[in-house]
Design a protein around this motif. Structure first.
Motif, mmCIF file in Angstrom:
data_model
loop_
_atom_site.group_PDB
_atom_site.id
_atom_site.type_symbol
_atom_site.label_atom_id
_atom_site.label_comp_id
_atom_site.label_asym_id
_atom_site.label_seq_id
_atom_site.Cartn_x
_atom_site.Cartn_y
_atom_site.Cartn_z
ATOM 1 N N TRP A 180 1.314 -1.078 -0.017
ATOM 2 C CA TRP A 180 0.064 0.271 0.022
ATOM 3 C C TRP A 180 0.556 0.847 0.100
ATOM 4 C CZ3 TRP A 180 -4.722 -1.475 -1.903
ATOM 5 C CH2 TRP A 180 -4.887 -2.794 -1.296
ATOM 6 N N SER A 181 2.099 1.150 0.444
ATOM 7 C CA SER A 181 3.037 2.718 0.679
ATOM 8 C C SER A 181 3.135 2.464 -0.231
ATOM 9 C CB SER A 181 4.547 2.389 1.764
ATOM 10 O OG SER A 181 3.305 2.191 3.171
ATOM 11 N N SER A 182 3.551 1.692 -1.263
ATOM 12 C CA SER A 182 4.196 1.316 -2.835
ATOM 13 C C SER A 182 3.388 1.840 -3.347
ATOM 14 C CB SER A 182 4.336 0.265 -3.100
ATOM 15 O OG SER A 182 5.305 -0.684 -2.382
ATOM 16 N N LEU A 183 2.291 1.852 -3.746
ATOM 17 C CA LEU A 183 1.197 2.092 -4.261
ATOM 18 C C LEU A 183 0.315 3.915 -4.741
ATOM 19 C CD1 LEU A 183 -1.720 -0.390 -4.266
ATOM 20 C CD2 LEU A 183 -0.482 -0.338 -6.754
ATOM 21 N N MET A 184 0.689 4.811 -3.701
ATOM 22 C CA MET A 184 0.395 5.448 -2.786
ATOM 23 C C MET A 184 1.951 6.319 -3.256
ATOM 24 S SD MET A 184 -0.966 7.667 -1.610
ATOM 25 C CE MET A 184 -2.138 7.159 -0.861
ATOM 26 N N SER A 185 3.422 5.462 -3.349
ATOM 27 C CA SER A 185 4.816 6.546 -3.660
ATOM 28 C C SER A 185 4.419 6.132 -4.816
ATOM 29 C CB SER A 185 5.698 5.252 -3.221
ATOM 30 O OG SER A 185 5.724 5.154 -1.800
ATOM 31 N N ILE A 186 4.346 5.301 -5.772
ATOM 32 C CA ILE A 186 4.303 5.255 -7.142
ATOM 33 C C ILE A 186 2.915 6.679 -8.093
ATOM 34 C CG2 ILE A 186 3.745 4.175 -9.209
ATOM 35 C CD1 ILE A 186 4.219 1.839 -8.190
ATOM 36 N N PHE A 187 1.874 6.485 -6.808
ATOM 37 C CA PHE A 187 0.796 7.478 -7.612
ATOM 38 C C PHE A 187 1.401 8.885 -7.466
ATOM 39 C CE2 PHE A 187 -2.480 10.639 -6.260
ATOM 40 C CZ PHE A 187 -3.680 10.527 -7.256
ATOM 41 N N VAL A 188 1.919 9.546 -6.278
ATOM 42 C CA VAL A 188 3.044 10.627 -6.296
ATOM 43 C C VAL A 188 3.772 10.713 -7.687
ATOM 44 C CG1 VAL A 188 3.981 12.394 -4.905
ATOM 45 C CG2 VAL A 188 1.541 10.478 -3.719
ATOM 46 N N ASN A 189 5.145 9.829 -6.988
ATOM 47 C CA ASN A 189 5.472 9.987 -8.053
ATOM 48 C C ASN A 189 5.251 10.322 -9.806
ATOM 49 O OD1 ASN A 189 7.008 10.216 -5.617
ATOM 50 N ND2 ASN A 189 8.553 7.803 -5.713
ATOM 51 N N ALA A 190 4.244 9.443 -10.025
ATOM 52 C CA ALA A 190 3.887 9.520 -11.768
ATOM 53 C C ALA A 190 3.192 11.173 -11.549
ATOM 54 C CB ALA A 190 3.364 8.710 -11.508
ATOM 55 N N PHE A 332 2.988 5.666 -20.085
ATOM 56 C CA PHE A 332 2.785 6.015 -18.652
ATOM 57 C C PHE A 332 4.143 5.923 -18.260
ATOM 58 C CE2 PHE A 332 1.657 5.116 -13.954
ATOM 59 C CZ PHE A 332 1.095 5.792 -13.785
ATOM 60 N N GLY A 333 4.369 4.233 -18.339
ATOM 61 C CA GLY A 333 5.729 3.018 -17.557
ATOM 62 C C GLY A 333 7.072 4.929 -17.821
ATOM 63 N N ALA A 334 7.418 5.046 -19.186
ATOM 64 C CA ALA A 334 8.317 5.372 -20.004
ATOM 65 C C ALA A 334 8.285 6.723 -19.109
ATOM 66 C CB ALA A 334 7.685 5.777 -20.890
ATOM 67 N N ILE A 335 7.883 8.111 -19.507
ATOM 68 C CA ILE A 335 7.029 9.186 -18.719
ATOM 69 C C ILE A 335 7.211 9.545 -17.226
ATOM 70 C CG2 ILE A 335 5.758 11.356 -17.751
ATOM 71 C CD1 ILE A 335 6.364 11.062 -21.087
ATOM 72 N N TYR A 336 7.124 8.015 -16.213
ATOM 73 C CA TYR A 336 7.544 7.706 -15.355
ATOM 74 C C TYR A 336 8.678 7.464 -14.980
ATOM 75 C CZ TYR A 336 6.992 5.531 -10.500
ATOM 76 O OH TYR A 336 7.302 5.231 -9.171
ATOM 77 N N ALA A 337 9.458 6.780 -15.825
ATOM 78 C CA ALA A 337 10.577 6.368 -15.566
ATOM 79 C C ALA A 337 12.195 7.367 -15.469
ATOM 80 C CB ALA A 337 11.496 5.615 -16.433
ATOM 81 N N LEU A 338 11.388 8.294 -17.122
ATOM 82 C CA LEU A 338 12.214 10.123 -16.845
ATOM 83 C C LEU A 338 12.071 10.676 -16.175
ATOM 84 C CD1 LEU A 338 11.374 10.472 -20.708
ATOM 85 C CD2 LEU A 338 13.761 10.394 -19.683
ATOM 86 N N GLY A 339 11.060 10.816 -15.212
ATOM 87 C CA GLY A 339 10.859 11.694 -14.823
ATOM 88 C C GLY A 339 11.984 11.467 -12.553
ATOM 89 N N GLU A 340 11.683 9.771 -13.017
ATOM 90 C CA GLU A 340 12.517 9.360 -11.891
ATOM 91 C C GLU A 340 14.096 9.465 -12.015
ATOM 92 O OE1 GLU A 340 10.688 5.965 -8.951
ATOM 93 O OE2 GLU A 340 12.821 5.321 -11.139
ATOM 94 N N ILE A 341 15.070 9.587 -13.004
ATOM 95 C CA ILE A 341 16.110 9.619 -13.627
ATOM 96 C C ILE A 341 16.788 11.400 -13.486
ATOM 97 C CG2 ILE A 341 17.617 9.050 -14.829
ATOM 98 C CD1 ILE A 341 16.144 6.273 -15.975
ATOM 99 N N ARG A 346 15.438 9.671 -7.217
ATOM 100 C CA ARG A 346 15.186 8.244 -6.585
ATOM 101 C C ARG A 346 14.759 6.967 -7.336
ATOM 102 N NH1 ARG A 346 17.625 10.664 -3.722
ATOM 103 N NH2 ARG A 346 17.184 11.447 -1.441
ATOM 104 N N ARG A 347 14.880 6.046 -6.812
ATOM 105 C CA ARG A 347 14.915 5.001 -7.878
ATOM 106 C C ARG A 347 13.143 3.952 -7.370
ATOM 107 N NH1 ARG A 347 16.886 7.815 -10.450
ATOM 108 N NH2 ARG A 347 19.011 7.378 -11.932
ATOM 109 N N THR A 348 12.044 3.168 -8.542
ATOM 110 C CA THR A 348 11.561 2.699 -7.945
ATOM 111 C C THR A 348 11.655 1.321 -7.679
ATOM 112 O OG1 THR A 348 9.597 4.173 -8.240
ATOM 113 C CG2 THR A 348 9.247 1.530 -8.138
ATOM 114 N N PRO A 349 11.965 -0.004 -6.327
ATOM 115 C CA PRO A 349 12.483 -0.711 -6.427
ATOM 116 C C PRO A 349 11.610 -1.786 -7.821
ATOM 117 C CG PRO A 349 11.788 -0.072 -4.485
ATOM 118 C CD PRO A 349 11.111 0.541 -5.240
ATOM 119 N N ALA A 350 12.876 -2.665 -8.017
ATOM 120 C CA ALA A 350 12.084 -3.499 -9.430
ATOM 121 C C ALA A 350 10.782 -4.318 -8.681
ATOM 122 C CB ALA A 350 13.586 -4.406 -9.804
ATOM 123 N N SER A 351 10.905 -4.724 -7.707
ATOM 124 C CA SER A 351 10.049 -5.717 -7.663
ATOM 125 C C SER A 351 8.656 -4.923 -7.511
ATOM 126 C CB SER A 351 10.424 -5.828 -6.187
ATOM 127 O OG SER A 351 10.285 -5.145 -5.356
#
Length: 396
Positions: A180-190, A332-341, A346-351
Motif C-alpha cells: 500500500w505504501s508502494s501504490l501511494m509512492s507510485i501514485f505521487v511520483n507519477a 505512462f511507464g516511460a514518462i515515469y522512468a524519465l521523471g525518476e532518472i 530516486r528509484r522505484t525498486p524493481a519488485s
C-alpha cells in the motif's frame, strides 16, 4: 442493439491515445523547461532560518526525517523548533535524543496541549511555536518529510525575487515497505511533476503545498500569519490566499523533498486517498475562480484515459482498443522512468514496477470516488468533518 464497428472503435481508441500522448509530451516539455530555467542567484549574506517542525504521533521514519534537517548544507544560521504533543512521549524522545547527540544544534523542544482531544492540530502547534521563532525566514516542514542537503540553498533565493510572497517544493515519495505504501509512492511520483509544474505555465499557483514551504518573516506578518486559523484544516491554502491578497505570488520551486509515508493496510491507503482529495474539495475549491477551476480540470482529466481505454477494451474486445491501452501504459511507464532518472533522483525498486499499471488504471477512479465521498476523514487516530470553506469539526 448492435455492437460498435471496428473502424469506430479504432478511431475512438486512437483518438484517446493521441490525446494522452499529446498531454504527456506537452507536460514533459514544460517540466524540462522548468528544471533548465535560470535559477535566482543567492545574496551574499544568507538569512537566518527557523525550521518550524510540528510533530504528531505516528510519523513514519521520524528519527531519520529529523536528522536530515541537521545535515542541511546551508551557510546561514539555522534554528530548529520541534513541536510535540504533551502526551506524545515517543516523538519527544526522538527529538531529545537528537538534541543530546548534537549539543551545538540550535534547537528547542516545545510541548503543546490540545484544545480538543489528545492531539493538537498542526495549526495549534505552529501558533504555540511562532513566538519563539527568531529567523528572518520561516520554513514550515511536516514530520514525515526528509529534506535533501541542498534544500535551503535551492528554495530560499526565490523568496527575494520581486513580488514573491511564499515558496514551496515538490514531493517525492520514498516508502516501499508495503504494497500500500508502494501504490501511494507510485501514485505521487507519477503525478506530482506532471500535475504541479505544467500548471504554473497556465496560471500562478493558487495554493501552497503544505508539506514544506517558506516565507520571509515580514511577509508572513503582513499576511496575518496564522491568526484565526485554529479551527481551520487548510492553513496552507488560507495562507496562500492571504499572500495573494497582498498582491504577491506563491512560487513553485525545483526543490524536491522526500516523504516517508508508511501505509500498513488497504484501509490506511483508502483513508489517505480520501483525505487528500476531500481537503481541496472542501477547503480550496470554493475559493477558486472559474479560470483556476478550468486549469485544474484541464491538467488532471487526461489521467482517466488509460482507465477509459481499459474499459473500452473489456467491453468491445477489439484489437485496436487493446493496442491503444498497452501503448498508453507503456507511455505512462516511460514518462515515469524519465521523471525518476532526470528529476526526482530516486528509484522505484524493481519488485514494485509491476504495480505501475495498477496505479495508472485504478488510482484515477479512486480519486473520483474520493471527490464524491462524505467530508469525514481520519488521520492518525482522529476523525474530523471538513466543512465547506475549510473549517473542521473534531468527531473523535
Amino acid at each position: 442493439m448492435s455492437r460498435p464497428s471496428t473502424p469506430f472503435i479504432r478511431g475512438f481508441a486512437y483518438s484517446l491515445l493521441a490525446t494522452f500522448a499529446l498531454d504527456r509530451v506537452l507536460k514533459l516539455a514544460a517540466i524540462t523547461h522548468f528544471f533548465h530555467s535560470d535559477t535566482p542567484q543567492p545574496s551574499r549574506i544568507w538569512p537566518t532560518v527557523t525550521l518550524l517542525q510540528p510533530i504528531t504521533r505516528g510519523a513514519s521514519g521520524l528519527a531519520n526525517n529529523l536528522r536530515s534537517r541537521t545535515q542541511l548544507d546551508y551557510p546561514g544560521h539555522l534554528e530548529h523548533l520541534f513541536i510535540c504533543d504533551v502526551h506524545d512521549e515517543v516523538s519527544q524522545k526522538a527529538c531529545t535524543s537528537l538534541m543530546a547527540e548534537l549539543p551545538d544544534l540550535d534547537a528547542q523542544l516545545l510541548l503543546v496541549d490540545a484544545i480538543q482531544g489528545p492531539i493538537a492540530a498542526k495549526t495549534e502547534k505552529l501558533l504555540a511555536a511562532l513566538p519563539r521563532a527568531r529567523g528572518e525566514i520561516l520554513w514550515f516542514v511536516d514530520d514525515d518529510i526528509a529534506l535533501r542537503p541542498d534544500a535551503l540553498r535551492i528554495m530560499i533565493p526565490y523568496l527575494f525575487q520581486p513580488q514573491v510572497g511564499a515558496v514551496f517544493g515538490l514531493a517525492c515519495y520514498t516508502n516501499w515497505q508495503t504494497l500500500w505504501s508502494s501504490l501511494m509512492s507510485i501514485f505521487v511520483n507519477a503525478n506530482a511533476l506532471l500535475s504541479y509544474i505544467p500548471l504554473t505555465y497556465l496560471a500562478d499557483p493558487f495554493t501552497i503545498t503544505g508539506h514544506c514551504f517558506a516565507l520571509r518573516r515580514e511577509i508572513f506578518q503582513r499576511a496575518g500569519g496564522l491568526t484565526a486559523m485554529e479551527e481551520r484544516i487548510d492553513d496552507d491554502h488560507e495562507l496562500a490566499r492571504r499572500v495573494r491578497h497582498l498582491g504577491l505570488r506563491c512560487v513553485q520551486t525545483p526543490m524536491i523533498y522526500d516523504v516517508n509515508n508508511e501505509l500498513s493496510s488497504r484501509t490506511a491507503y483508502t483513508k489517505q486517498m480520501k483525505r487528500w482529495f476531500i481537503f481541496p474539495r472542501q477547503a480550496m475549491a470554493p475559493y477558486l475562480t472559474l479560470r483556476e477551476q478550468g486549469v485544474t480540470l484541464l491538467g488532471s482529466i487526461t489521467q482517466l484515459i488509460p482507465a477509459l481505454l481499459a474499459l473500452l477494451a473489456l467491453f468491445t474486445w477489439k484489437r485496436p482498443a487493446f493496442q491503444a491501452l498497452i501503448t498508453s501504459l507503456g507511455l505512462f511507464g516511460a514518462i515515469y522512468a524519465l521523471g525518476e532518472i532526470c528529476y526526482l533522483q530516486r528509484r522505484t525498486p524493481a519488485s514494485r514496477w509491476p504495480l505501475l499499471p495498477i496505479v495508472a488504471l485504478l488510482a484515477p477512479l479512486q480519486v473520483l470516488w474520493s471527490l464524491a465521498a462524505s467530508p469525514e476523514i481520519e488521520w492518525r487516530g482522529q476523525r474530523w468533518r471538513i466543512l465547506r470553506g475549510g473549517k473542521m469539526e473534531v468527531l473523535s
